[in-house]
Write an enzyme that holds these catalytic residues in place. Structure first.
Site, PDB file in Angstrom:
ATOM      1  N   ASP A 193      -5.343   3.197   0.079  1.00  0.00           N
ATOM      2  CA  ASP A 193      -6.460   4.334   0.430  1.00  0.00           C
ATOM      3  C   ASP A 193      -6.774   5.263   0.523  1.00  0.00           C
ATOM      4  OD1 ASP A 193      -7.405   4.066   3.228  1.00  0.00           O
ATOM      5  OD2 ASP A 193      -6.524   3.184   4.503  1.00  0.00           O
ATOM      6  N   HIS A 197      -9.259   6.789   2.770  1.00  0.00           N
ATOM      7  CA  HIS A 197      -9.246   6.858   3.914  1.00  0.00           C
ATOM      8  C   HIS A 197     -10.992   8.134   4.256  1.00  0.00           C
ATOM      9  CE1 HIS A 197      -7.858   6.721   8.682  1.00  0.00           C
ATOM     10  NE2 HIS A 197      -8.098   5.414   8.071  1.00  0.00           N
ATOM     11  N   ARG A 223     -14.101  -5.366   3.577  1.00  0.00           N
ATOM     12  CA  ARG A 223     -12.393  -5.058   4.483  1.00  0.00           C
ATOM     13  C   ARG A 223     -13.134  -5.626   5.961  1.00  0.00           C
ATOM     14  NH1 ARG A 223      -9.340  -1.415   5.339  1.00  0.00           N
ATOM     15  NH2 ARG A 223      -7.687  -2.893   6.013  1.00  0.00           N
ATOM     16  N   ARG A 274       0.681  -1.638  -0.397  1.00  0.00           N
ATOM     17  CA  ARG A 274      -0.022   0.024   0.245  1.00  0.00           C
ATOM     18  C   ARG A 274       1.287   1.111   0.160  1.00  0.00           C
ATOM     19  NH1 ARG A 274      -4.057   2.613   4.361  1.00  0.00           N
ATOM     20  NH2 ARG A 274      -1.737   3.604   5.019  1.00  0.00           N
ATOM     21  N   GLU A 308      -4.793  -7.779   5.082  1.00  0.00           N
ATOM     22  CA  GLU A 308      -3.259  -6.459   5.413  1.00  0.00           C
ATOM     23  C   GLU A 308      -2.467  -6.669   6.735  1.00  0.00           C
ATOM     24  OE1 GLU A 308      -5.781  -2.850   7.354  1.00  0.00           O
ATOM     25  OE2 GLU A 308      -3.785  -1.673   7.173  1.00  0.00           O
ATOM     26  N   TRP A 316     -11.215  11.877   8.860  1.00  0.00           N
ATOM     27  CA  TRP A 316      -9.549  12.088   9.860  1.00  0.00           C
ATOM     28  C   TRP A 316      -9.391  10.518   8.596  1.00  0.00           C
ATOM     29  CZ3 TRP A 316      -7.819   7.243  11.320  1.00  0.00           C
ATOM     30  CH2 TRP A 316      -6.069   7.573  11.367  1.00  0.00           C
ATOM     31  N   TYR A 341      -3.148  11.654   5.124  1.00  0.00           N
ATOM     32  CA  TYR A 341      -3.379  11.149   5.572  1.00  0.00           C
ATOM     33  C   TYR A 341      -2.443   9.482   5.344  1.00  0.00           C
ATOM     34  CZ  TYR A 341      -4.946   6.272   6.632  1.00  0.00           C
ATOM     35  OH  TYR A 341      -4.762   4.952   6.896  1.00  0.00           O
ATOM     36  N   GLU A 395     -13.405  -1.393   7.230  1.00  0.00           N
ATOM     37  CA  GLU A 395     -12.531  -1.702   7.830  1.00  0.00           C
ATOM     38  C   GLU A 395     -13.337  -0.803   9.395  1.00  0.00           C
ATOM     39  OE1 GLU A 395      -8.956   0.931   6.860  1.00  0.00           O
ATOM     40  OE2 GLU A 395      -9.606   2.031   8.407  1.00  0.00           O
ATOM     41  N   GLU A 406      -9.306   1.984  -1.298  1.00  0.00           N
ATOM     42  CA  GLU A 406      -9.883   1.704  -0.582  1.00  0.00           C
ATOM     43  C   GLU A 406     -10.939   2.913   0.046  1.00  0.00           C
ATOM     44  OE1 GLU A 406      -7.201  -0.315   2.707  1.00  0.00           O
ATOM     45  OE2 GLU A 406      -8.798   0.435   3.961  1.00  0.00           O
TER      46      GLU A 406
HETATM   47  C1  CS2 Z   1      -6.274   2.362   7.968  1.00  0.00           C
HETATM   48  C2  CS2 Z   1      -6.137   2.646   8.962  1.00  0.00           C
HETATM   49  O1  CS2 Z   1      -5.524   0.159   7.656  1.00  0.00           O
HETATM   50  C3  CS2 Z   1      -5.960   1.075   7.695  1.00  0.00           C
HETATM   51  O2  CS2 Z   1      -6.256   1.143   6.353  1.00  0.00           O
HETATM   52  O3  CS2 Z   1      -7.040   2.849   7.614  1.00  0.00           O
HETATM   53  O4  CS2 Z   1      -4.292   2.566   9.937  1.00  0.00           O
HETATM   54  C4  CS2 Z   1      -7.141   3.583  10.426  1.00  0.00           C
HETATM   55  O5  CS2 Z   1      -6.231   4.202   9.939  1.00  0.00           O
HETATM   56  C5  CS2 Z   1      -7.168   3.011  12.226  1.00  0.00           C
HETATM   57  O6  CS2 Z   1      -6.614   1.542  11.803  1.00  0.00           O
HETATM   58  C6  CS2 Z   1      -7.754   3.717  13.140  1.00  0.00           C
HETATM   59  O7  CS2 Z   1      -7.528   3.447  13.875  1.00  0.00           O
HETATM   60 MG    MG Z   2      -8.031   2.621   5.361  1.00  0.00          MG
END
Ligand code: CS2
Ligand code: MG
Length: 402
Positions: free
Chosen positions: A210, A212, A283, A147, A339, A402, A159, A262, A236
């Site tokens: 990602d 995010h 995910r 990634r 991951e 975020w 991020y 996630e 993602e």
């Molecule tokens: C992220 C995470 O791993 C990922 O894909 O989106 O690092 C996420 O930011 C954290 O799990 C938040 O606690």
């Molecule tokens: Mg993520």
């Protein structure tokens, strides 16, 4: 057979973890992960006050019934706190059952569908050149999938840009730190990053990115389209998924594979995305989505639509979750990728485990149970420290995802 006791253990070997230990009257115990990054003590209180008193006296072999009791029986359904508490119980009960059977957990799920589990690591850098060098390091370590996240000129702490080469810990402050974001700049920089990476590394390595939750559906569609020539393994969380219909817009405009989940807690969060085939990878994780018992249902629904799994595996999921995830991944027929953000050495010591990394893959061990324990004496040396995830504001002060 009865559950004779249970307790939560909170420790911070580099970052906070909440662990549940369940004891039985037959002397077999099980371990579950209940960590909710930045909100840890909420789950501790939920378990201590509202779950553990009900567990004592229950038959630990009745995993399904205990799950239904904690889910339906609470009346208040879903949500990250409730579902992580249920997940911790579920992991511990599967651990107990597999220990009693004298088998590694994957055997109880139906046995292995594969010998090893492909994982992806996180390459980060302050700019494209640094990120490209970080990708090179992961390839040198044997990773087949990476990634890539880059800092964006003019954006404070974009991020995904960590501080160490192999570790990325966003929950870093006793009060939330403030990071920045600029979608217009990201829409230029991210495709440039992947153009650079493909030019340097070719197409043999899988590359992931990602978003995010930062882009609107239309912006996510633009990003997906711009990334098509670089054939990503997935894009993602390109847009927030509270409104799953948003993904119709993205899907109509791009063939870049999409991954989401996630932050999902239940099959209901994923239902529309799966049934309308708006995503390619789901995910959700053992920890986030109510344990192995519930994640199995999500994976089965996804398999009807040729959607594959890609379990969240950031470091805020403890080695206990990673152990369970690897047993799950070894079994699940529609596996995609796992991951794998490496835990710090201190975390690995507090949670002795039998899974191992080899040639870009993780391999789960053969120890009866899920193969992860907690060294409580060592854990006690790392007391809890409040740590928040950051917040994000745009240049004009607007609070953003975020
Ligand atoms: C992220 C995470 O791993 C990922 O894909 O989106 O690092 C996420 O930011 C954290 O799990 C938040 O606690
Ligand atoms: Mg993520």
């Amino acid at each position: 057979m009865k559950i004779s006791g249970a307790r939560t253990i909170v420790c911070s070997p580099g970052r906070n973890f909440v662990t549940l230990r369940i004891e039985t009257d037959e002397g077999v115990h099980g371990i579950g992960d209940a960590t909710l990054n930045g909100r840890e003590l909420g789950v501790v209180a939920y378990l201590d006050e509202h779950v553990i008193p009900c567990l004592v006296g229950m038959d630990p072999r009745r995993i399904e019934d205990v799950w239904q009791y904690l889910y339906r029986g609470a009346y208040w359904r879903r949500g990250p706190v409730t579902m992580r508490a249920i997940a911790a119980v579920d992991m511990a009960l599967w651990d107990i059952k597999a220990k009693m059977a004298g088998m590694p957990l994957y055997q109880l799920l139906g046995g292995k569908s594969r010998e090893r589990v492909m994982v992806y690591g996180h390459a980060n850098g302050a700019d494209i050149a640094e990120t490209s060098d970080a990708v090179a390091r992961y390839i040198d370590l044997g990773y087949k999938a990476v990634r890539a996240q880059t800092g964006i000129p003019g954006v404070k702490d974009a991020y995904g840009v960590g501080r160490g080469a192999l570790y990325y810990e966003p929950a870093d402050a006793a009060l939330p730190s403030v990071t920045g974001w600029d979608t217009a700049k990201a829409l230029g920089e991210v495709p440039r990053l992947f153009e650079t990476l493909r030019a340097r590394f070719g197409f043999d390595v899988h590359l992931l990115h990602d978003g995010h939750h930062r882009y609107t559906p239309n912006e996510a569609a633009q990003l997906g389209k711009a990334l098509e020539p670089f054939r990503l393994f997935w894009l993602e969380d390109c847009t927030a998924a509270e409104n799953p219909e948003a993904f119709r817009t993205v899907r109509r405009h791009t063939t870049t594979p999409l991954a989401v989940g996630e932050v999902f807690n239940t099959i209901w969060d994923a239902q529309t995305l799966i049934q309308e085939q708006l995503i390619d990878y789901i995910r959700a994780t053992v920890l986030g989505a109510g344990g192995i018992t519930h994640l199995r249902r999500i994976a089965d629904l996804a398999s009807l639509y040729q959607i594959r799994t890609g379990c969240h595996g950031a470091t805020d999921l403890s080695p206990v979750t990673m152990g369970c995830a690897l047993h799950f991944d070894s079994w699940v027929p529609n596996f995609g990728i796992q991951e794998y953000m490496r835990h710090s050495e201190a975390s690995d010591e507090v949670f002795p485990h039998d899974y191992r990394f080899e040639d870009g893959h993780l391999i789960c061990g053969e120890t009866p149970g899920h193969g992860v324990e907690i060294d409580e004496k060592l854990a006690a040396r790392y007391p809890y420290r409040r740590a928040f995830l950051p917040v994000t504001r745009l240049a004009d002060g607007t609070l953003w995802n975020w």
